[in-house]
Design an enzyme around this catalytic site. Structure first.
Site, PDB file in Angstrom:
ATOM      1  N   PRO A   8       0.779  -1.214  -0.154  1.00  0.00           N
ATOM      2  CA  PRO A   8      -0.064  -0.031   0.150  1.00  0.00           C
ATOM      3  C   PRO A   8       0.852   1.403  -0.123  1.00  0.00           C
ATOM      4  CG  PRO A   8       0.256  -0.992   2.236  1.00  0.00           C
ATOM      5  CD  PRO A   8       0.892  -2.013   1.210  1.00  0.00           C
ATOM      6  N   MET A   9       0.505   2.162  -0.870  1.00  0.00           N
ATOM      7  CA  MET A   9       1.184   3.514  -0.853  1.00  0.00           C
ATOM      8  C   MET A   9       0.263   4.710  -0.863  1.00  0.00           C
ATOM      9  SD  MET A   9       4.634   3.215  -2.848  1.00  0.00           S
ATOM     10  CE  MET A   9       6.129   2.427  -2.048  1.00  0.00           C
ATOM     11  N   GLN A  69      -7.131  -1.331   4.767  1.00  0.00           N
ATOM     12  CA  GLN A  69      -6.333  -1.233   5.798  1.00  0.00           C
ATOM     13  C   GLN A  69      -6.538   0.176   6.575  1.00  0.00           C
ATOM     14  OE1 GLN A  69      -2.129   1.101   5.459  1.00  0.00           O
ATOM     15  NE2 GLN A  69      -1.417  -0.877   6.079  1.00  0.00           N
ATOM     16  N   CYS A  99       3.499   3.260   9.112  1.00  0.00           N
ATOM     17  CA  CYS A  99       3.528   4.703   8.660  1.00  0.00           C
ATOM     18  C   CYS A  99       4.374   5.571   9.542  1.00  0.00           C
ATOM     19  CB  CYS A  99       2.277   5.104   8.288  1.00  0.00           C
ATOM     20  SG  CYS A  99       2.223   7.027   7.467  1.00  0.00           S
ATOM     21  N   LYS A 140       0.679  -4.568   9.338  1.00  0.00           N
ATOM     22  CA  LYS A 140       1.890  -4.361   8.657  1.00  0.00           C
ATOM     23  C   LYS A 140       2.652  -3.287   9.397  1.00  0.00           C
ATOM     24  CE  LYS A 140       3.505  -2.598   4.147  1.00  0.00           C
ATOM     25  NZ  LYS A 140       3.790  -1.181   4.669  1.00  0.00           N
TER      26      LYS A 140
HETATM   27  C1  LIG Z   1       4.724   7.382  -0.414  1.00  0.00           C
HETATM   28  C2  LIG Z   1       4.303   6.212   0.286  1.00  0.00           C
HETATM   29  C3  LIG Z   1       3.216   5.903   0.925  1.00  0.00           C
HETATM   30  C4  LIG Z   1       2.895   4.599   1.613  1.00  0.00           C
HETATM   31  N1  LIG Z   1       1.793   4.566   2.394  1.00  0.00           N
HETATM   32  C5  LIG Z   1       1.619   3.497   2.978  1.00  0.00           C
HETATM   33  C6  LIG Z   1       0.197   3.005   3.619  1.00  0.00           C
HETATM   34  O1  LIG Z   1      -0.959   3.829   3.257  1.00  0.00           O
HETATM   35  N2  LIG Z   1       0.141   1.875   4.277  1.00  0.00           N
HETATM   36  C7  LIG Z   1       1.105   1.110   4.562  1.00  0.00           C
HETATM   37  O2  LIG Z   1       1.316   0.342   5.198  1.00  0.00           O
HETATM   38  N3  LIG Z   1       2.265   1.446   4.096  1.00  0.00           N
HETATM   39  C8  LIG Z   1       2.809   2.586   3.397  1.00  0.00           C
HETATM   40  N4  LIG Z   1       3.756   2.624   2.649  1.00  0.00           N
HETATM   41  C9  LIG Z   1       4.772   1.831   2.987  1.00  0.00           C
HETATM   42  C10 LIG Z   1       5.260   1.019   1.914  1.00  0.00           C
HETATM   43  O3  LIG Z   1       4.194  -0.085   1.611  1.00  0.00           O
HETATM   44  C11 LIG Z   1       6.200   0.175   2.037  1.00  0.00           C
HETATM   45  O4  LIG Z   1       6.210  -0.827   3.235  1.00  0.00           O
HETATM   46  C12 LIG Z   1       7.642   0.890   2.272  1.00  0.00           C
HETATM   47  O5  LIG Z   1       7.735   1.865   1.155  1.00  0.00           O
HETATM   48  C13 LIG Z   1       9.075   0.223   2.278  1.00  0.00           C
HETATM   49  O6  LIG Z   1       9.109  -0.500   1.019  1.00  0.00           O
HETATM   50  P1  LIG Z   1      10.513   0.003   0.245  1.00  0.00           P
HETATM   51  O7  LIG Z   1      11.826  -0.073   1.308  1.00  0.00           O
HETATM   52  O8  LIG Z   1      10.652  -0.578  -0.970  1.00  0.00           O
HETATM   53  O9  LIG Z   1      10.231   1.542   0.101  1.00  0.00           O
HETATM   54  C14 LIG Z   1       4.066   3.955   1.895  1.00  0.00           C
HETATM   55  C15 LIG Z   1       5.400   4.171   1.433  1.00  0.00           C
HETATM   56  C16 LIG Z   1       5.397   5.282   0.873  1.00  0.00           C
HETATM   57  C17 LIG Z   1       6.838   5.607   0.103  1.00  0.00           C
END
Ligand SMILES: Cc1cc2nc3c(=O)[nH]c(=O)nc-3n(C[C@H](O)[C@H](O)[C@H](O)COP(=O)(O)O)c2cc1C
Length: 173
Positions: A8-9, A69, A99, A140
């Site tokens: 999720p992002m 979520q 987050c 998460k």
């Molecule tokens: C812009 C952004 C928004 C995100 N939004 C969420 C979210 O809504 N919920 C969540 O559990 N994680 C969120 N994350 C975390 C990502 O799902 C992921 O776990 C995190 O980026 C780690 O992966 P990476 O090391 O490849 O960046 C977000 C990350 C980014 C960069």
């Protein structure tokens, strides 16, 4: 057997992005952008805005399930809203303890709760108690808020509260 979950992002992996990526294939399920729960019931319009798939069988057009979520710190309101999502047919309810955004953490949501394993336990167990057994509770987390000293304690709290290790499983925890 492992499954691939689309991360999720918030602001990036929205419904159109989920649609495009799941049409390409290789994704077993998606998790929605976080839906913030404060101290009241969620508004149906907010759910529809963040998760329009909730009106399409909780699946993308390609048929991939989308799990909602929730983000927040109040066990009772999280559980209340989780039960509402389950009533609407949500295939699972995921909790955000990852987050790190300051605006989110200031309101006691997301990764800041990793400093309070007891709160994690209370949230997950309230959610587990509020949902029918067929609906998995998942969570998460990240390794920690500022260090990794409580990583295992937090993971244990989530498991003890009834978060399931494998949300393909229908038995809990
Ligand atoms: C812009 C952004 C928004 C995100 N939004 C969420 C979210 O809504 N919920 C969540 O559990 N994680 C969120 N994350 C975390 C990502 O799902 C992921 O776990 C995190 O980026 C780690 O992966 P990476 O090391 O490849 O960046 C977000 C990350 C980014 C960069």
């Amino acid at each position: 057997m492992h499954s691939v979950i689309l991360a999720p992002m918030e602001g990036l992996v929205d419904a159109p992005m989920r649609d495009i990526l799941t049409r390409i294939g290789g994704i077993d399920r998606c998790v929605s952008e976080f839906i913030r729960v404060t101290d009241g019931p969620l508004h149906p319009a907010a759910l529809h805005r963040i998760l329009p798939e909730s009106r399409q069988g909780w699946r993308t057009a390609a048929g991939v399930p989308v799990h909602p979520q929730l983000l927040g710190s109040d066990p009772d309101w999280l559980a209340h809203n989780g039960a509402w999502l389950a009533d609407l047919g949500a295939p699972a309810v995921d909790l955000n303890f990852g987050c790190p955004a300051k605006t989110v953490n200031r309101h006691r949501g997301g990764a800041t709760l990793l400093r309070e394993p007891e709160t994690l336990y209370r949230i997950v167990s309230a959610m587990r108690a509020a949902l029918p057994a067929r609906v998995p509770v998942t969570a998460k987390m990240r390794l920690g808020y500022s260090d990794t000293s409580q990583t295992l304690e937090c993971a244990q709290a989530l498991a003890d509260g009834g978060g399931c290790r494998d949300c393909r499983s229908r038995s809990h925890p």
